[in-house]
Write an enzyme that holds these catalytic residues in place. Structure first.
Site, PDB file in Angstrom:
ATOM      1  N   GLU A  16      -8.918 -11.421   9.577  1.00  0.00           N
ATOM      2  CA  GLU A  16      -9.563 -10.120   9.315  1.00  0.00           C
ATOM      3  C   GLU A  16     -10.231 -10.161   7.941  1.00  0.00           C
ATOM      4  OE1 GLU A  16      -6.796  -6.867   9.003  1.00  0.00           O
ATOM      5  OE2 GLU A  16      -8.355  -5.359   9.297  1.00  0.00           O
ATOM      6  N   ASN A  75       0.815  -1.222   0.000  1.00  0.00           N
ATOM      7  CA  ASN A  75       0.000   0.000   0.000  1.00  0.00           C
ATOM      8  C   ASN A  75       0.850   1.274   0.000  1.00  0.00           C
ATOM      9  OD1 ASN A  75      -2.356   1.412   0.020  1.00  0.00           O
ATOM     10  ND2 ASN A  75      -2.990   0.819   2.093  1.00  0.00           N
ATOM     11  N   HIS A  77     -15.331  -4.883  10.378  1.00  0.00           N
ATOM     12  CA  HIS A  77     -14.988  -3.574  10.947  1.00  0.00           C
ATOM     13  C   HIS A  77     -16.239  -2.737  11.176  1.00  0.00           C
ATOM     14  CE1 HIS A  77     -10.565  -3.122   9.498  1.00  0.00           C
ATOM     15  NE2 HIS A  77     -10.818  -4.357   9.873  1.00  0.00           N
ATOM     16  N   TRP A 137       1.123   6.855  12.143  1.00  0.00           N
ATOM     17  CA  TRP A 137      -0.238   6.807  11.591  1.00  0.00           C
ATOM     18  C   TRP A 137      -0.915   5.511  11.989  1.00  0.00           C
ATOM     19  CZ3 TRP A 137      -2.588   3.489   7.908  1.00  0.00           C
ATOM     20  CH2 TRP A 137      -3.977   3.762   7.774  1.00  0.00           C
ATOM     21  N   GLU A 190      -5.027  -4.710  19.347  1.00  0.00           N
ATOM     22  CA  GLU A 190      -4.051  -4.843  18.258  1.00  0.00           C
ATOM     23  C   GLU A 190      -3.080  -3.658  18.212  1.00  0.00           C
ATOM     24  OE1 GLU A 190      -6.019  -5.090  14.472  1.00  0.00           O
ATOM     25  OE2 GLU A 190      -4.228  -4.423  13.412  1.00  0.00           O
ATOM     26  N   ARG A 195     -14.584  -5.761  15.009  1.00  0.00           N
ATOM     27  CA  ARG A 195     -13.625  -4.766  15.488  1.00  0.00           C
ATOM     28  C   ARG A 195     -14.362  -3.444  15.649  1.00  0.00           C
ATOM     29  NH1 ARG A 195      -8.427  -2.164  12.221  1.00  0.00           N
ATOM     30  NH2 ARG A 195      -9.915  -0.553  11.693  1.00  0.00           N
ATOM     31  N   TYR A 207      -8.265   7.338  13.332  1.00  0.00           N
ATOM     32  CA  TYR A 207      -7.899   6.112  12.641  1.00  0.00           C
ATOM     33  C   TYR A 207      -9.055   5.118  12.687  1.00  0.00           C
ATOM     34  CZ  TYR A 207      -6.503   1.458  11.863  1.00  0.00           C
ATOM     35  OH  TYR A 207      -6.500   0.186  11.377  1.00  0.00           O
ATOM     36  N   ASP A 221      -8.147  -1.901  17.393  1.00  0.00           N
ATOM     37  CA  ASP A 221      -6.830  -1.649  16.793  1.00  0.00           C
ATOM     38  C   ASP A 221      -6.320  -0.284  17.257  1.00  0.00           C
ATOM     39  OD1 ASP A 221      -4.607  -1.398  15.223  1.00  0.00           O
ATOM     40  OD2 ASP A 221      -5.634  -1.711  13.299  1.00  0.00           O
ATOM     41  N   ARG A 270      -0.166 -11.363  13.576  1.00  0.00           N
ATOM     42  CA  ARG A 270      -0.955 -10.847  12.448  1.00  0.00           C
ATOM     43  C   ARG A 270      -0.197 -10.768  11.126  1.00  0.00           C
ATOM     44  NH1 ARG A 270      -5.252  -8.622  11.925  1.00  0.00           N
ATOM     45  NH2 ARG A 270      -4.671  -6.573  11.118  1.00  0.00           N
ATOM     46  N   HIS A 292      -3.656 -10.311   8.880  1.00  0.00           N
ATOM     47  CA  HIS A 292      -4.100  -9.043   8.295  1.00  0.00           C
ATOM     48  C   HIS A 292      -4.958  -9.330   7.064  1.00  0.00           C
ATOM     49  CE1 HIS A 292      -2.521  -4.948   6.503  1.00  0.00           C
ATOM     50  NE2 HIS A 292      -3.682  -4.801   7.123  1.00  0.00           N
ATOM     51  N   GLU A 324       0.924  -6.874  11.488  1.00  0.00           N
ATOM     52  CA  GLU A 324       0.514  -6.657  10.097  1.00  0.00           C
ATOM     53  C   GLU A 324       1.623  -6.025   9.258  1.00  0.00           C
ATOM     54  OE1 GLU A 324      -2.978  -4.168  10.757  1.00  0.00           O
ATOM     55  OE2 GLU A 324      -1.877  -2.445  10.015  1.00  0.00           O
ATOM     56  N   ASP A 348      -6.298  -3.442   1.243  1.00  0.00           N
ATOM     57  CA  ASP A 348      -5.112  -3.301   0.401  1.00  0.00           C
ATOM     58  C   ASP A 348      -4.424  -4.637   0.130  1.00  0.00           C
ATOM     59  OD1 ASP A 348      -4.792  -2.360   3.271  1.00  0.00           O
ATOM     60  OD2 ASP A 348      -2.694  -2.745   2.826  1.00  0.00           O
ATOM     61  N   HIS A 407      -3.271   0.847  16.418  1.00  0.00           N
ATOM     62  CA  HIS A 407      -2.464   1.334  15.299  1.00  0.00           C
ATOM     63  C   HIS A 407      -1.131   1.957  15.707  1.00  0.00           C
ATOM     64  CE1 HIS A 407      -2.732   2.338  10.876  1.00  0.00           C
ATOM     65  NE2 HIS A 407      -3.240   1.129  10.980  1.00  0.00           N
TER      66      HIS A 407
HETATM   67  C1  GCO Z   1      -5.935  -3.258   9.843  1.00  0.00           C
HETATM   68  C2  GCO Z   1      -4.982  -2.206   9.431  1.00  0.00           C
HETATM   69  C3  GCO Z   1      -5.204  -1.526   8.131  1.00  0.00           C
HETATM   70  C4  GCO Z   1      -3.932  -0.818   7.720  1.00  0.00           C
HETATM   71  C5  GCO Z   1      -3.735  -0.832   6.267  1.00  0.00           C
HETATM   72  C6  GCO Z   1      -2.406  -0.228   5.863  1.00  0.00           C
HETATM   73  O1  GCO Z   1      -5.868  -3.654  10.987  1.00  0.00           O
HETATM   74  O2  GCO Z   1      -6.685  -3.686   8.994  1.00  0.00           O
HETATM   75  O3  GCO Z   1      -4.430  -1.496  10.472  1.00  0.00           O
HETATM   76  O4  GCO Z   1      -6.331  -0.744   8.051  1.00  0.00           O
HETATM   77  O5  GCO Z   1      -3.895   0.455   8.229  1.00  0.00           O
HETATM   78  O6  GCO Z   1      -3.870  -2.127   5.825  1.00  0.00           O
HETATM   79  O7  GCO Z   1      -2.115  -0.517   4.535  1.00  0.00           O
HETATM   80 MG    MG Z   2      -4.287  -2.960  12.087  1.00  0.00          MG
END
Ligand code: GCO
Ligand code: MG
Length: 403
Positions: A340, A38, A123, A403, A237, A148, A160, A211, A284, A313, A263, A317, A213
């Protein structure tokens, strides 16, 4: 033995960018692999086209492990997301070919099914707690057993995991990175409120996930994990970034909330200490970014020794090719945990026709020989590559954050 006669990279953007490797053989059988990274898609496309494809021509397509070692050790430069995504694409395509030649769905070659299907999580997200819980109810009505939850943080403009489109969340949303603002203090106050409300409204039978992040420090993460304990999450997560695997120790010392990470991992070495010290409960790493089915089997075997389960994951993407591979893999390993599942758009499903289906909270890969997924090259051509970036994140004083 099928000999590799050609290999091509196909880049397409049916709503978002995907990079696909298609390997052809003299046996009239071809295989497909996902190489999508991605926001850095063309780097992997070039790595494959310029540096991997020339080495593949003439090789025996059945020698999967040898090809993996050849590309991993042979490059001298090991690991990294670009290299490992490229190796993964080759690996997936070769497993696809082997299973097609055998006339079996891939999971049969991996040892056969260990379960009836792969439990998935969807999600649910919203600006407010109320909106998030309504979304969660929508998932539960559709049969999901695990959801989630992400919700807007009061006082922050964007958060996020909170999407504009409820059915298709796509964070890579602009041709230059969008800038977001973040405050961990605000988040640490609001996240436990979301889960308190969720348990009251949704009850205790549904698995709830969250998550973070990579946005907290170890001690902040320990605080959150402790505050979330009463709501019995399935997992928390990416509580902290994992370059430093020891960062998970303080979280473990303070809480029994199950932890998931991985991930962004691309090799078994990223997971080693986390698994061996039992600092996490779910790994993950994915078939795509962690070097294919060949390396994921090693990661899962290591994890199984320590009762760590998988939770691959599966964001948008990762193309339907990765999802198919993940389902064959998940069906066949003893320590599968959860998968997921972020749904792809109709255009993506048209470009990548696939056999996997959702029912009753589970995804099943189907019984077609191989991975059970294809790329429709005419459809792919209709959607040319469009540069797209993930957002970046700043704290309120303007400094860059994760991020
Ligand atoms: C998740 C992820 C995604 C990522 C993304 C980055 O848990 O699914 O955190 O949303 O941010 O796949 O490319
Ligand atoms: Mg994630």
């Amino acid at each position: 033995m099928p000999k590799i006669t050609a290999a091509r990279v196909i880049t397409t953007c049916p709503g978002r960018n995907f990079v696909t490797l298609k390997i052809e053989t003299d046996a009239g059988v071809y295989g497909v692999g996902d190489a999508t990274l991605n926001g850095r898609e063309l780097a992997v496309a070039s790595y494959l086209e310029d540096h991997v494809v020339p080495c593949l021509i003439g090789r025996d397509a059945h020698r999967i492990e040898d090809t993996w070692q050849y590309l991993y050790r042979g490059a001298y430069w090991r690991r990294g997301p670009v290299t490992m995504s490229a190796i993964a694409a080759v690996d997936m395509a070769l497993w696809d070919i082997k299973a097609k030649v055998a006339g079996l769905p891939l999971y049969q070659l991996l040892g056969g099914a260990c379960r009836q299907g792969c439990m998935v999580y969807g999600h649910a997200n919203g600006e407010t707690i109320e909106e998030t819980l309504q979304e969660a109810e929508r998932y539960i009505e559709q049969g999901y057993r695990a959801v989630r939850l992400q919700s807007g943080v009061p006082g922050l403009k964007s958060t996020y995991g909170v999407s504009k489109d409820k059915d298709f969340y796509e964070p890579a949303d602009a041709d230059l990175p969008t800038e977001n603002l973040w405050s961990t203090e605000k988040y640490l106050r609001s996240a436990p409120e979301l889960f308190a409300a969720a348990r009251e409204r949704l009850g205790w039978d549904v698995h709830l996930l969250h998550d973070a992040h990579h946005r907290m420090t170890p001690i902040e993460a320990a605080r959150l994990a402790k505050d979330l304990e009463p709501y019995r999450l399935f997992w928390l997560e990416d509580a902290v970034p994992a370059e430093n695997q020891e960062s998970f120790r303080p979280i473990r010392q303070h809480s029994t909330t199950p932890l998931a990470v991985g991930e962004v991992f691309n090799s078994i070495w990223d997971c080693k200490q986390l698994i061996e010290e039992q600092l996490i409960d779910y790994i993950r790493a994915t078939v795509l970014h962690a070097g294919g089915i060949t390396q994921m089997r090693r990661i899962a075997s290591l994890a199984d020794l320590y009762r760590v389960r998988t939770g691959c994951h599966g964001a948008t993407d990762l193309s339907p090719i990765t999802m198919s591979a993940a389902l064959h893999f998940g069906l066949s390993i003893p320590n599968f945990g959860i998968q997921e599942y972020m749904r792809h758009t109709d255009d993506t499903n048209t470009v990548f026709p696939h056999g996997y289906r959702f029912s009753d909270g589970y995804l099943r890969p189907g019984e077609q020989p191989g991975l059970g997924v294809d790329i429709d090259e005419d459809a792919a051509e209709q959607f040319p590559y469009r540069r797209a970036y993930l957002p970046v994140n700043r704290l309120q004083d303007g400094s860059m954050h994760d991020w």
